[in-house]
Structure formats: C-alpha cells, structure tokens
Design an enzyme around this catalytic site. Structure first.
Site, short mmCIF file in Angstrom:
data_model
loop_
_atom_site.label_atom_id
_atom_site.label_comp_id
_atom_site.label_asym_id
_atom_site.label_seq_id
_atom_site.Cartn_x
_atom_site.Cartn_y
_atom_site.Cartn_z
CG ASP A 31 -8.46 -0.68 12.26
OD1 ASP A 31 -7.55 -1.47 11.71
OD2 ASP A 31 -9.05 0.30 11.59
CG HIS A 38 -5.90 -2.03 9.21
ND1 HIS A 38 -5.67 -0.96 9.95
CD2 HIS A 38 -4.30 -1.98 8.72
CE1 HIS A 38 -4.49 -0.41 10.04
NE2 HIS A 38 -3.72 -1.04 9.13
CG ASP A 61 -0.29 -0.46 2.45
OD1 ASP A 61 1.10 -0.44 2.66
OD2 ASP A 61 -0.96 -0.80 3.36
CD GLU A 84 -8.29 1.44 8.28
OE1 GLU A 84 -8.38 0.63 8.89
OE2 GLU A 84 -7.96 2.67 8.39
C1 GLP Z 1 -0.29 -0.01 8.77
C2 GLP Z 1 0.04 -0.69 7.30
C3 GLP Z 1 -0.12 -2.17 7.42
C4 GLP Z 1 0.46 -2.64 8.84
C5 GLP Z 1 -0.29 -1.97 10.06
C6 GLP Z 1 0.22 -2.29 11.36
O1 GLP Z 1 -1.30 1.10 8.71
N1 GLP Z 1 -0.52 -0.19 6.16
O2 GLP Z 1 0.38 -2.88 6.37
O3 GLP Z 1 0.54 -4.04 8.87
O4 GLP Z 1 -0.74 -0.91 9.83
O5 GLP Z 1 1.20 -1.59 11.50
P1 GLP Z 1 2.30 -1.71 12.79
O6 GLP Z 1 2.97 -2.89 12.33
O7 GLP Z 1 2.97 -0.58 12.98
O8 GLP Z 1 1.60 -1.92 14.20
#
Ligand code: GLP
Length: 258
Positions: free
Chosen positions: A135, A137, A66, A142
């Site tokens: 959340d 995702h 993304d 989302e």
């Molecule tokens: C982000 C990314 C995801 C990631 C998630 C968790 O927003 N788009 O690919 O896995 O949120 O992030 P983190 O590993 O910093 O908790």
C-alpha cells in the site's frame, strides 16, 4: 534519487550489500537502520556470507524501523527476534548495539520519544534500509501519515495486516505498531530503498513517479537528497522511466558510486 534496475532480487541483495558494507567501512562508528519483511532477506543473507571474511560490525550501532505493540522481544513474530534470527545473531552483533522500539513499554509515547533520543545520541543514521509495503508504506507509516511524523504509535491498515499474516503462526497480526516517522526516516543521511517482486510494481511506480503524497508514504523518499533505489525487473514493470534508469546505470562511470 538514483534508481537501479537489476535482473533479480538476488542481484538487488548483492548490490545493497556493497552499499551497506561501504557504510560500515567508512565510519569509525557506523549507524545502520534495518528494515524487516521479506525484501531485505537476500541482502541479509549476502551480509552473513561476507561476514566470514570479517565485517566491521563491532563498532556499529543498529536501529530497527518499527515493532508491533504488545509483542515481547522474544515473541516469534517480533521484529526484534526476526532481525536477530535473520541477521544480527549471525553477524555477532552485541545485544546492546541493536536498538528497536519496545512495543511492550508501559508508556508508549514516552518510549517513542526515548527512541528518537537514542537515534540522535548515536549521531543519526548513516544508511537506512527500507522496503515498500504494497500500500506504499515505509516502516509502518501507513497511507495518510504526516511527512513530518516522528516515532509514534500507528494503526495498521487491513491490507498490511493481511500482507503480514504470513509471519504469524495464528495469522493474527497486532492492530498497533510503534514506528519511526517519515520525518525520522528522512533524517537518515542515505536512504537505501529495496523493491522486489511484481506485486510491488504498482506501489513502486506511485512512490517513485507520482507526486509526493501522504497517501503513498514511500513517495516521501523523493524529498531526500541521497536516495538509492534498487529494484528487480518485475518490480520495475510499471515505471515510465525504466529504460532511462537502465541506460543511466549501464553508462555509469566506475568512479561514481551509489
Ligand atoms: C512491513 C514492514 C516494512 C516492510 C514492508 C514490506 O510491514 N514494517 O518495514 O518494508 O512491510 O514488507 P515485505 O518486504 O515483506 O514486502
């Protein structure tokens, strides 16, 4: 789905590196899907430390999950720059081998379609690394995202924008992103989901042990035939089946690989 509970996030990174290296070694033209965020950083550090002995990345093609809309690739908070700084620059990956959605493309729906076509042209993704948002995702899909969704523009929830504010100098997180869809992610041949930290325990339990629902996009991994979930102990505290997973892993015959 195999769930492996390990003592620490460092252990998760090391075992995840074993899985990624196996994919890199087992194909002449491996295709690896990369995630951003904090969770994969121990994995990326481990891959960088192993690269001094030579990792077969020259033939690899890498795809990001993304990107933020409106951030140029060289913006300090773009995912393209993040992955360069955290992994691909150090591995010596050629820029042409690293793909990400262009969040500054003038026609974003066309860019989303181009990205889907690029993944298909590479032969599909062999292993997709995933994190889990608080959340629930995956990628930037989302709650409420269609389980059949393809790469497209999404709007971030307030919770995700708060969670990701730490990556922005001014704390201002873009409202829109372009992300692989859940259907796109499920097309990868192997999903490697990493979940670490006590703050992910609730999301992990909902994603892994409750019914598949668009309200918890990470639950879609239950639909995939080859999923490896690597978790640390703090992230596993709300799993009903934690003891079962520990027992299964400790009794695993050495010839059975993840
Ligand atoms: C982000 C990314 C995801 C990631 C998630 C968790 O927003 N788009 O690919 O896995 O949120 O992030 P983190 O590993 O910093 O908790």
């Amino acid at each position: 789905m195999e769930v492996v509970i390990l003592p620490t996030a460092i252990d998760v990174g090391e075992l995840a590196a074993d899985v990624v290296v196996r994919h890199l070694q087992s194909s002449a033209r491996p295709v690896v899907g990369l995630a951003t965020g904090s969770t994969p950083l121990p994995l990326y550090r481990e891959l960088l430390s192993r690269s001094t002995n030579g990792l077969p990345v020259d033939a690899a093609t890498l795809f990001l999950l993304d990107e933020y809309v409106g951030l140029p690739a060289d913006h300090p908070s773009s995912y393209r720059r993040f992955i360069g700084e955290q992994l691909t620059d150090g591995l010596g990956v050629a820029p042409r081998s690293l793909h990400g959605p262009d969040g500054c493309a003038p026609d974003l729906p066309a860019e989303a379609a181009r990205y889907e076509a690029a993944i298909a042209a590479a032969g599909g993704i062999d292993v997709q690394i995933l994190g889990l948002g608080s959340d629930g995702h995956i990628g930037f899909n989302e709650p409420g995202s269609s389980l059949a969704s393809r790469t497209r523009i999404k709007t971030l929830t307030e919770q995700t924008r708060r969670d990701n504010a730490r990556f922005f100098a001014d704390g201002e997180v873009p409202l829109h992103v372009i992300t692989q869809g859940i259907g796109t992610i499920l097309d990868a041949r192997h999903l490697l989901l990493l979940v670490t930290g006590a703050h992910k325990a609730g999301a992990a339990a909902r994603a892994l042990e409750e019914p598949v629902t668009t309200m918890v996009p990470g639950s879609a991994v239950q639909l995939h035939p080859h999923v490896t979930v690597l978790m640390d102990e703090p992230a596993a505290t709300q799993l009903t089946l934690a003891d079962y997973h520990r027992a299964t892993w400790s009794a695993k015959p050495p010839w059975q690989r993840l």
